[in-house]
Design a protein around this motif. Sequence first.
Motif, short mmCIF file in Angstrom:
data_model
loop_
_atom_site.label_atom_id
_atom_site.label_comp_id
_atom_site.label_asym_id
_atom_site.label_seq_id
_atom_site.Cartn_x
_atom_site.Cartn_y
_atom_site.Cartn_z
N ARG A 223 17.59 81.76 -42.91
CA ARG A 223 18.14 80.65 -42.34
C ARG A 223 17.44 80.61 -40.77
O ARG A 223 17.61 81.63 -40.08
N GLY A 224 16.75 79.45 -40.50
CA GLY A 224 16.33 79.52 -39.27
C GLY A 224 14.63 79.67 -39.19
O GLY A 224 13.66 78.96 -38.82
N SER A 225 14.44 81.21 -39.40
CA SER A 225 12.87 81.07 -39.61
C SER A 225 12.83 82.78 -40.08
O SER A 225 13.78 83.46 -40.19
N VAL A 226 11.70 82.94 -40.74
CA VAL A 226 11.60 84.30 -41.26
C VAL A 226 9.99 84.62 -41.09
O VAL A 226 8.96 83.56 -41.31
N THR A 227 9.62 85.82 -40.85
CA THR A 227 8.14 86.35 -40.54
C THR A 227 7.96 87.49 -41.62
O THR A 227 8.66 88.30 -41.84
N VAL A 228 6.76 87.33 -42.46
CA VAL A 228 6.27 88.29 -43.27
C VAL A 228 5.01 88.91 -42.85
O VAL A 228 4.18 88.29 -42.55
N ALA A 229 5.04 90.29 -42.77
CA ALA A 229 4.00 91.04 -42.10
C ALA A 229 3.58 92.08 -43.07
O ALA A 229 4.21 92.78 -43.96
N LEU A 230 2.24 92.58 -42.99
CA LEU A 230 1.76 93.63 -43.42
C LEU A 230 1.25 94.66 -42.53
O LEU A 230 0.62 94.28 -41.44
N HIS A 231 1.58 95.95 -42.81
CA HIS A 231 0.77 97.00 -41.87
C HIS A 231 0.43 98.01 -42.80
O HIS A 231 0.74 98.37 -43.79
N THR B 298 11.14 89.90 -41.29
CA THR B 298 12.08 89.61 -40.28
C THR B 298 12.75 88.41 -39.91
O THR B 298 11.66 87.41 -40.10
N SER B 299 14.06 88.52 -39.82
CA SER B 299 14.65 86.88 -39.55
C SER B 299 15.90 87.23 -38.79
O SER B 299 16.66 88.32 -39.13
N GLY B 300 16.25 86.45 -38.07
CA GLY B 300 17.46 86.58 -37.27
C GLY B 300 17.72 87.86 -36.49
O GLY B 300 18.90 88.11 -36.32
N GLY B 301 16.66 88.39 -35.81
CA GLY B 301 16.52 89.55 -35.25
C GLY B 301 16.92 90.86 -35.87
O GLY B 301 16.90 91.71 -35.32
N SER B 302 16.75 90.77 -37.21
CA SER B 302 16.74 92.03 -37.93
C SER B 302 15.52 92.21 -39.03
O SER B 302 15.03 91.14 -39.12
N SER B 303 15.21 93.25 -39.08
CA SER B 303 13.87 93.42 -39.96
C SER B 303 14.09 94.68 -41.15
O SER B 303 14.77 95.34 -40.95
N GLN B 304 13.34 94.38 -42.24
CA GLN B 304 13.37 95.26 -43.37
C GLN B 304 11.99 95.73 -43.88
O GLN B 304 11.19 94.67 -43.97
N LYS B 305 11.83 96.86 -43.66
CA LYS B 305 10.35 97.37 -44.18
C LYS B 305 10.53 97.83 -45.65
O LYS B 305 11.60 98.09 -46.39
#
Length: 199
Positions: free
Chosen positions: A107-115, A87-94
């Motif tokens: 740019r700005g920030s990025v979140t990496v998650a696991l489900h 997730t970055s900049g208001g958009s997400s990709q699985k």
Amino acid sequence: TNVGPTPPPTPTPQPPTPVPGADYLTLREDNGRTFAGARFGFLSDGYGTYPSETDREVTFEGDCELTWTSFDFEASSDCIYDYALVTSGGSSQKYCGSALPPPGSFRGSVTVALHSDEAKEGSGFELEFRCGELPPTPAPTPLPTPAPPTPVPGADYLTLREDNGRTFTGARFGFLSDGYGTYPSETDREVTFEGDCEL
């Protein structure tokens, strides 16, 4: 009963060979943390099979590049069971399955998650991250301006700039251009050749 050969198991990601100055982060140990500033290293789910019914994430603040080096999740249509989420900049990709996700710049920030759901776990992922100031997007290389050709004896040298509207007949050969250099805006020009021609 012949059931065919058993497919080879997907190799379990192993901790990388230590790189001086690199961070080694795992969702298992660093869940919920935010990392800011210039840094580089490796992020994984924790090496080995990830647990079931799990949601974990880390966030990098700053401009970051992510390059996936291993990936193995339960495959499903639309990644509805187990997946990695970026997730970055208001958009997400699985991402799920076993194909490596494409590298990305954020740019700005990025979140990496696991489900993960309640069954059929995989061996997870590993990625390399580099965060800090990304280089600016390079300006496009300008196209070279055409130069007049080396004179050829007997050739015509025509330009739409000087010969606009003219008709040329009979046997002839030569070169036609718009006039060399940048063509002007809001322009319509033409020349006509009568006879059998090759351009």
